[in-house]
Design an enzyme around this catalytic site. Structure first.
Site, PDB file in Angstrom:
ATOM      1  N   ARG A  89       0.827  -1.200   0.000  1.00  0.00           N
ATOM      2  CA  ARG A  89       0.000   0.000   0.000  1.00  0.00           C
ATOM      3  C   ARG A  89       0.865   1.254   0.000  1.00  0.00           C
ATOM      4  O   ARG A  89       1.764   1.400   0.828  1.00  0.00           O
ATOM      5  CB  ARG A  89      -0.902  -0.006   1.248  1.00  0.00           C
ATOM      6  CG  ARG A  89      -1.677   1.278   1.502  1.00  0.00           C
ATOM      7  CD  ARG A  89      -2.834   1.449   0.543  1.00  0.00           C
ATOM      8  NE  ARG A  89      -3.510   2.708   0.776  1.00  0.00           N
ATOM      9  CZ  ARG A  89      -4.561   2.858   1.570  1.00  0.00           C
ATOM     10  NH1 ARG A  89      -5.074   1.825   2.194  1.00  0.00           N
ATOM     11  NH2 ARG A  89      -5.128   4.037   1.730  1.00  0.00           N
ATOM     12  N   ARG A  99      -5.897   1.290  -4.959  1.00  0.00           N
ATOM     13  CA  ARG A  99      -5.047   0.803  -3.869  1.00  0.00           C
ATOM     14  C   ARG A  99      -4.953  -0.720  -3.872  1.00  0.00           C
ATOM     15  O   ARG A  99      -5.909  -1.406  -4.243  1.00  0.00           O
ATOM     16  CB  ARG A  99      -5.511   1.327  -2.511  1.00  0.00           C
ATOM     17  CG  ARG A  99      -6.857   0.890  -2.011  1.00  0.00           C
ATOM     18  CD  ARG A  99      -8.008   1.873  -2.186  1.00  0.00           C
ATOM     19  NE  ARG A  99      -7.764   3.276  -2.304  1.00  0.00           N
ATOM     20  CZ  ARG A  99      -7.799   4.135  -1.278  1.00  0.00           C
ATOM     21  NH1 ARG A  99      -8.025   3.714  -0.060  1.00  0.00           N
ATOM     22  NH2 ARG A  99      -7.619   5.395  -1.498  1.00  0.00           N
ATOM     23  N   ASP A 102      -6.873  -1.966   1.323  1.00  0.00           N
ATOM     24  CA  ASP A 102      -7.400  -1.004   2.279  1.00  0.00           C
ATOM     25  C   ASP A 102      -8.076  -1.804   3.383  1.00  0.00           C
ATOM     26  O   ASP A 102      -8.917  -2.658   3.089  1.00  0.00           O
ATOM     27  CB  ASP A 102      -8.455  -0.175   1.522  1.00  0.00           C
ATOM     28  CG  ASP A 102      -8.700   1.173   2.131  1.00  0.00           C
ATOM     29  OD1 ASP A 102      -7.972   1.544   3.059  1.00  0.00           O
ATOM     30  OD2 ASP A 102      -9.618   1.851   1.653  1.00  0.00           O
ATOM     31  N   ASP A 104     -10.173  -1.029   6.845  1.00  0.00           N
ATOM     32  CA  ASP A 104     -10.779   0.030   7.647  1.00  0.00           C
ATOM     33  C   ASP A 104     -11.498  -0.560   8.857  1.00  0.00           C
ATOM     34  O   ASP A 104     -12.251  -1.530   8.713  1.00  0.00           O
ATOM     35  CB  ASP A 104     -11.837   0.775   6.815  1.00  0.00           C
ATOM     36  CG  ASP A 104     -11.229   1.588   5.690  1.00  0.00           C
ATOM     37  OD1 ASP A 104     -10.118   2.113   5.865  1.00  0.00           O
ATOM     38  OD2 ASP A 104     -11.884   1.692   4.628  1.00  0.00           O
TER      39      ASP A 104
END
Ligand code: ROI
Length: 170
Positions: A89, A99, A102, A104
């Protein structure tokens, strides 16, 4: 790493649209399984989704995982960012651009967190089909800390081309 006694249920959103996103997500799930002081409880199927934000980027693959963790929110964030780094990343890349991976923190138990590095519930949670539908697959009865039910949110957010690609372990 200091350890809390209490274990919290946490939901983590996974997304990728570069360098074979399906492989990235499978590898990320394997990494989540290895997180310290944590247990991976469930992973949704993998979903193909249209990019939100700039359209000149490949489609995404998204999923949501449920963990029970004794890590503090910021410790979990550090661990997730480490996994993102291991998957190539580039943090300084274009905002809302493509990307490789990711991760989250969508929800951390019923906590509301607002710090410089971390906002929970995740700000995009209530509007993003690629978060809500995978989340509903593993937590259909979920309520947000504010009391809103996931089912109400789902009824307000169209699929927008979201399609289930596979179950995780296939
Ligand atoms: N769009 C989709 N479909 N899935 C994502 O995971 C995703 N992540 C992002 C932005 C760039 C907002 N768009 C996305 O960070």
């Amino acid at each position: 790493m200091p350890e809390q006694v209490t274990e919290h249920n946490v939901y983590v959103g996974l997304g990728a649209n570069l360098a074979n996103p399906l492989t990235q997500l499978h590898s990320a799930v394997a990494a989540l399984r290895q997180l310290p002081h944590s247990r991976l409880l469930a992973v949704s199927g993998f979903y193909g989704s249209k990019p939100m934000g700039p359209q000149d980027q490949p489609d995404y693959v998204n999923a949501v995982a449920k963990l029970a963790t004794k890590l503090l929110p910021i410790e979990l964030l550090d661990a997730l960012q480490q996994i993102e780094q291991q998957h190539g990343r580039q943090r300084k890349a274009q905002r809302w651009g493509a990307r490789t991976l990711d991760l989250d923190i969508l929800l951390y138990a019923n906590h509301t967190i607002s710090s410089e590095r971390l906002i929970v519930p995740h700000y995009g949670l209530t509007q993003r089909e690629f978060v809500l539908y995978p989340l509903a697959e593993i937590a259909p009865q979920l309520q947000l800390p504010c009391g809103t039910s996931l089912q109400v949110l789902l009824s307000q957010v169209p699929l927008n081309g979201l399609e289930k690609l596979s179950n995780t372990c296939s």
